[in-house]
Design an enzyme around this catalytic site. Structure first.
Site, PDB file in Angstrom:
ATOM      1  N   GLU A 138     -21.999  -7.957 -36.629  1.00 29.27           N
ATOM      2  CA  GLU A 138     -21.326  -7.456 -35.416  1.00 29.27           C
ATOM      3  C   GLU A 138     -20.804  -8.618 -34.577  1.00 29.27           C
ATOM      4  O   GLU A 138     -21.340  -9.720 -34.632  1.00 29.27           O
ATOM      5  CB  GLU A 138     -22.349  -6.684 -34.565  1.00 29.27           C
ATOM      6  N   ASP A 139     -19.809  -8.331 -33.775  1.00 30.76           N
ATOM      7  CA  ASP A 139     -19.306  -9.354 -32.856  1.00 30.76           C
ATOM      8  C   ASP A 139     -20.227  -9.521 -31.649  1.00 30.76           C
ATOM      9  O   ASP A 139     -20.591 -10.630 -31.280  1.00 30.76           O
ATOM     10  CB  ASP A 139     -17.869  -9.038 -32.391  1.00 30.76           C
TER      11      ASP A 139
HETATM   12  P1  IMP Z   1     -22.176  -1.456 -27.176  1.00 28.44           P
HETATM   13  O1  IMP Z   1     -22.181  -0.167 -27.909  1.00 28.44           O
HETATM   14  O2  IMP Z   1     -22.135  -1.253 -25.687  1.00 28.44           O
HETATM   15  O3  IMP Z   1     -23.291  -2.393 -27.585  1.00 28.44           O
HETATM   16  O4  IMP Z   1     -20.795  -2.115 -27.443  1.00 28.44           O
HETATM   17  C1  IMP Z   1     -20.548  -2.920 -28.489  1.00 28.44           C
HETATM   18  C2  IMP Z   1     -19.067  -3.079 -28.710  1.00 28.44           C
HETATM   19  O5  IMP Z   1     -18.305  -3.112 -27.494  1.00 28.44           O
HETATM   20  C3  IMP Z   1     -18.820  -4.391 -29.363  1.00 28.44           C
HETATM   21  O6  IMP Z   1     -18.916  -4.297 -30.755  1.00 28.44           O
HETATM   22  C4  IMP Z   1     -17.432  -4.760 -28.864  1.00 28.44           C
HETATM   23  O7  IMP Z   1     -16.470  -4.213 -29.724  1.00 28.44           O
HETATM   24  C5  IMP Z   1     -17.333  -4.126 -27.499  1.00 28.44           C
HETATM   25  N1  IMP Z   1     -17.634  -5.112 -26.435  1.00 28.44           N
HETATM   26  C6  IMP Z   1     -18.743  -5.202 -25.675  1.00 28.44           C
HETATM   27  N2  IMP Z   1     -18.693  -6.222 -24.816  1.00 28.44           N
HETATM   28  C7  IMP Z   1     -17.507  -6.818 -25.031  1.00 28.44           C
HETATM   29  C8  IMP Z   1     -16.878  -7.984 -24.461  1.00 28.44           C
HETATM   30  O8  IMP Z   1     -17.385  -8.696 -23.570  1.00 28.44           O
HETATM   31  N3  IMP Z   1     -15.652  -8.287 -24.958  1.00 28.44           N
HETATM   32  C9  IMP Z   1     -15.050  -7.554 -25.939  1.00 28.44           C
HETATM   33  N4  IMP Z   1     -15.613  -6.488 -26.516  1.00 28.44           N
HETATM   34  C10 IMP Z   1     -16.830  -6.114 -26.064  1.00 28.44           C
HETATM   35 MG    MG Z   2     -17.647  -4.421 -32.236  1.00 30.83          MG
END
Ligand code: IMP
Ligand code: MG
Length: 175
Positions: free
Chosen positions: A97-98
């Site tokens: 994951e990124d």
């Molecule tokens: P989560 O479900 O809130 O953990 O979101 C994860 C996903 O949101 C990541 O895989 C990213 O694609 C996106 N994301 C979350 N934070 C950032 C950020 O700071 N920059 C760009 N994309 C983000």
């Molecule tokens: Mg992502």
């Protein structure tokens, strides 16, 4: 419409840390074959760099889920846009994951993939924003823990742009 941003983690530092992660993963998976699952699109650069640094037999598969749309904060809605090509039954899976933010995307993915009966699942993320966590997820490998700021580059986007930056930057201002 433009944004201003500044470097948070430079290109060399990013690559160096990914090399370290690759070595660690190679050691942990010794004698096994690893099936890497890249979460598109953000994980693509990290996946490419990481895979070059893993020395055990490796296959790659890709999955796309939507979590954010074009917004910069989580909606909690996760949808599969592209599923895996191959079965993961009995395999040792490494999710690549990124970034982990609220944890919603990964916790959803983990549940879904566990139902497919892999032998093991681990998570490797380039970036982690621990302060933002809403859903608990067990992350096995983290490149960098970062503060609660919106970042771009090295695969991460702002409205689909800036994924190609070879470093990780913080967005200061959205004009
Ligand atoms: P989560 O479900 O809130 O953990 O979101 C994860 C996903 O949101 C990541 O895989 C990213 O694609 C996106 N994301 C979350 N934070 C950032 C950020 O700071 N920059 C760009 N994309 C983000
Ligand atoms: Mg992502």
């Amino acid at each position: 419409m433009g944004i201003s941003y500044r470097t948070l983690i430079g290109s060399e530092e990013t690559i160096k840390r990914i090399e370290e992660l690759g070595k660690e993963i190679s050691k942990d998976y010794e004698g096994k074959e690893v099936t890497t699952i890249c979460v598109l699109k953000g994980g693509v650069m990290f996946m490419a760099e990481l895979a070059k640094n893993i020395s055990v037999p490796l296959t790659m598969d890709f999955m796309a889920v939507s979590s954010y749309g074009n917004e910069t904060s989580s909606t909690g809605v996760v949808k599969i846009i592209k599923d895996l090509d191959e079965s993961i039954e009995g395999k040792d899976i490494l999710i690549v994951e990124d970034i982990i933010d609220s944890g919603r995307t990964l916790s959803y993915l983990m549940k879904l993939l566990e139902e497919r009966k892999p032998h093991s699942i681990k998570i490797c993320t380039l970036l982690d924003k621990p302060e933002r966590r809403i859903v608990d997820v067990a992350v096995d490998y983290v490149g960098f823990s970062i503060p609660d700021e919106f970042v771009i580059g090295y695969g991460l986007d702002y409205q689909q742009n800036y994924r190609n930056l070879p470093y990780i930057a913080v967005v200061d201002q959205i004009n």
